[in-house]
Design an enzyme around this catalytic site. Structure first.
Site, short mmCIF file in Angstrom:
data_model
loop_
_atom_site.label_atom_id
_atom_site.label_comp_id
_atom_site.label_asym_id
_atom_site.label_seq_id
_atom_site.Cartn_x
_atom_site.Cartn_y
_atom_site.Cartn_z
N GLY A 46 0.84 -1.19 0.00
CA GLY A 46 0.00 0.00 0.00
C GLY A 46 0.88 1.24 0.00
O GLY A 46 2.03 1.19 0.46
N GLN A 51 2.96 9.94 1.08
CA GLN A 51 4.24 9.22 1.18
C GLN A 51 5.16 9.52 -0.01
O GLN A 51 6.35 9.20 0.03
CB GLN A 51 4.02 7.71 1.28
CG GLN A 51 3.48 7.25 2.63
CD GLN A 51 3.37 5.74 2.67
OE1 GLN A 51 2.43 5.16 2.16
NE2 GLN A 51 4.36 5.08 3.27
N CYS A 88 6.03 -0.06 7.62
CA CYS A 88 5.65 1.11 6.84
C CYS A 88 6.82 1.50 5.94
O CYS A 88 7.95 1.58 6.40
CB CYS A 88 5.31 2.26 7.78
SG CYS A 88 4.90 3.79 6.90
N LEU A 89 6.54 1.75 4.68
CA LEU A 89 7.60 2.13 3.74
C LEU A 89 8.27 3.44 4.15
O LEU A 89 9.40 3.71 3.74
CB LEU A 89 7.03 2.26 2.32
CG LEU A 89 6.51 0.94 1.71
CD1 LEU A 89 5.82 1.22 0.38
CD2 LEU A 89 7.64 -0.06 1.53
N HIS A 130 -4.19 1.49 7.62
CA HIS A 130 -2.85 2.09 7.59
C HIS A 130 -2.82 3.27 6.62
O HIS A 130 -2.27 4.33 6.94
CB HIS A 130 -1.83 1.00 7.20
CG HIS A 130 -0.41 1.44 7.23
ND1 HIS A 130 0.49 0.99 8.19
CD2 HIS A 130 0.30 2.28 6.43
CE1 HIS A 130 1.68 1.55 7.95
NE2 HIS A 130 1.59 2.33 6.89
N GLU A 131 -3.41 3.10 5.43
CA GLU A 131 -3.35 4.16 4.42
C GLU A 131 -4.24 5.35 4.80
O GLU A 131 -3.87 6.51 4.58
CB GLU A 131 -3.73 3.62 3.04
CG GLU A 131 -2.87 2.45 2.53
CD GLU A 131 -1.38 2.63 2.70
OE1 GLU A 131 -0.89 3.78 2.68
OE2 GLU A 131 -0.69 1.62 2.88
N HIS A 134 -2.35 7.37 7.16
CA HIS A 134 -1.37 8.22 6.46
C HIS A 134 -2.04 9.50 5.95
O HIS A 134 -1.52 10.60 6.12
CB HIS A 134 -0.79 7.49 5.23
CG HIS A 134 0.46 6.72 5.52
ND1 HIS A 134 1.58 7.29 6.08
CD2 HIS A 134 0.77 5.42 5.29
CE1 HIS A 134 2.52 6.36 6.21
NE2 HIS A 134 2.06 5.23 5.74
ZN ZN Z 1 2.95 3.41 5.81
#
Ligand code: ZN
Length: 175
Positions: A46, A51, A88-89, A130-131, A134
């Site tokens: 995702g 991000q 998380c990226l 999660h998204e 964000h």
């Molecule tokens: Zn993340």
């Protein structure tokens, strides 16, 4: 097609709530295509627009069933509890066992302009939660219990001075 650099923990764009998308034009379509490419390259399951430094309320995802885009997502309802190793990226190489709702009901708009109404379970539900976090300016580090958070902050502080050696478990999903 190019891909974006993923913004990392500490970048203020990750803390700012995003703005709703008012028109799905060619620029939005292109943004989503490049975000999907960036997500696959990472790799992650995702990716939210902020991000990659774009303060728009949309995210892309693929939990193994093909790519999807949700524009202006809103959580309608959540239910149950499910624990999962979540990374998380934007906070690379770390992951935590985090309890979140097991199922979610999400509404939004697809890239074709059609309304989306999705009931999601487990990993897909986790991805949506999660998204949406964000897009509201909330990072996974805010979902940790006090002990996890203390350790995370210690590692992130070490990383800031270039001396971290902590590696995340291999079995996890980065979002
Ligand atoms: Zn993340």
């Amino acid at each position: 097609m190019s891909s974006f650099a993923i913004r990392l923990f500490g970048d203020p764009v990750l803390r700012q709530p995003t703005r709703p998308v008012t028109e799905i034009d060619a620029a939005i379509v292109r943004l989503c295509e490049e975000m999907i490419e960036t997500m696959y390259a990472a790799p992650g399951v995702g990716l939210a627009a902020n991000q990659v430094g774009v303060a728009k309320r949309l995210f892309v995802y693929d939990v193994g069933e093909g790519p999807g885009v949700v524009i202006n997502p809103e959580l309608v309802e959540t239910d149950g509890t499910w624990s999962y190793f979540e990374g998380c990226l934007s906070v690379p190489e770390l992951a935590w066992d985090i309890a979140r709702p097991k199922t979610v009901h999400l509404r939004g708009i697809g890239l074709d302009g059609e309304e989306l109404d999705i009931e999601a379970d487990e990993l897909l539900a986790r991805c949506f939660l999660h998204e949406v976090d964000h897009l509201d300016g909330i990072l996974v580090t805010e979902r940790l219990d006090p002990e996890q958070r203390k350790e995370a902050m210690r590692v992130l502080r070490q990383r800031a001075v270039g001396s971290s050696s902590l590696v995340a478990p291999a079995a996890r999903s980065d979002l």
